[in-house]
Scaffold this active site. Sequence first.
Site, PDB file in Angstrom:
ATOM      1  CE  LYS A  31      -4.171  -1.930   0.333  1.00 51.33           C
ATOM      2  NZ  LYS A  31      -5.240  -1.756  -0.672  1.00 51.33           N
ATOM      3  CD  GLU A  78     -10.778   3.200   1.070  1.00 51.64           C
ATOM      4  OE1 GLU A  78      -9.915   2.475   0.512  1.00 51.64           O
ATOM      5  OE2 GLU A  78     -10.964   4.394   0.767  1.00 51.64           O
ATOM      6  CB  SER A  92       0.021  -8.067  -1.171  1.00 49.34           C
ATOM      7  OG  SER A  92      -0.903  -8.883  -0.464  1.00 49.34           O
TER       8      SER A  92
END
Length: 405
Positions: free
Chosen positions: A96, A118, A385
């Site tokens: 991210k 969010e 990830s």
Amino acid sequence: MTTDIRSLEMPNAEGYFGDYGGSFVPPELQTILDEITVAYNEIKEDPEFINELTMLMKDFVGRPSSLFHCKNLSAKIGGAQIYLKREDLNHTGAHKINHCLGEALLAKKMGKKKLIAETGAGQHGVALATAAVLVGLECDIYMGVIDIEKEKPNVTRMRILGANVIPVTRGTQTLKDAVDAAFEAYLEDPVTQLYAIGSVVGPHPFPMMVRDFQKIIGIEARAQFQEKNGKLPDHLVACVGGGSNAMGLFTAFLEDKAVKIHGVEPSGVGLEDGKHAATLTLGQPGTLHGFKSYLLQDDAGEPLPVYSVASGLDYPGVGPQHSLLKDIKRVNYVTAGDEETIDALFELSRTEGIIPAIESAHAVAYAMVLAKDLPKEETILVNLSGRGDKDIDFVVENYGKKFGV
């Protein structure tokens, strides 16, 4: 629909990936989104912006992330060789941070005062809170109360970083409702705030912009794999919720027809019971949060409640480019359930010493199944990830006895 490889060169000027994407928002917000599109198209060609982002990726995030051959796991399974692209080693613990830094720098250059977003599993929230500190912006993070309870370590990280974590109590109290709340807050003041969307979803230009910031994963992995093995991987595997980590890996390989690509959705406790988030598997085209994509919806077109053991995957929609890739059959979208995912989390932990995020463990679970039926000379590259620090309390509390923890 055509399978011409040129159809992968998306989106068009209106933000469409084939039939999907676009921007379905009020006119006053469309004006703001048009400004963001112009600003992004300008800065992505700006040497100063590129140099600053490149420096931060190297010196702050720790890129390039490594490529790791899971020799122990591969030997135990007895089939294809499994490799991991170690996005879990990035600063903040997941992929991210790649797009959060880009969005934060864009917001600052546009003169914005606050980042809002969010989060489900909390990885996007932590990454955005981190990026906000770095560039000197305020940060509001909307998070469902169920996810707040489930992902306490990440909530604590966000608060330590100075972010305002806003509990969402409506609806299912998870990711979809957090998106609703953040979107409403953005509509109240789109001028001084930037909604830093956490995946390749939302109205144009966000699916394009997040993909572009994430494609560094695939660019690195392609070069690393060729250097290590003298060829490209035979298979790519990544988990898919909204789909940012998957698009990050897949984008660099879409034109390589010999590379088979697999996106793994959560089947939860079972597709037949309705407790899943398998959007591409069982959904139909629809519109949600300002864009068109595959959507789990009822007969009236309203989004259905979704579920996954992974908070970062329980979203009823999916990125519009994934929807196109499904239709043209470039990506094979499959599922992994809660039980096999947790089994894979412990298997990777106890064979390779790597504790993956529950989201990423969906990809590991499918890669393990895939490897069994392939010859040993074939290779599978998994995008790992995120790391599982955020999940360990939840996993031990709910599954620990099974594994002797």
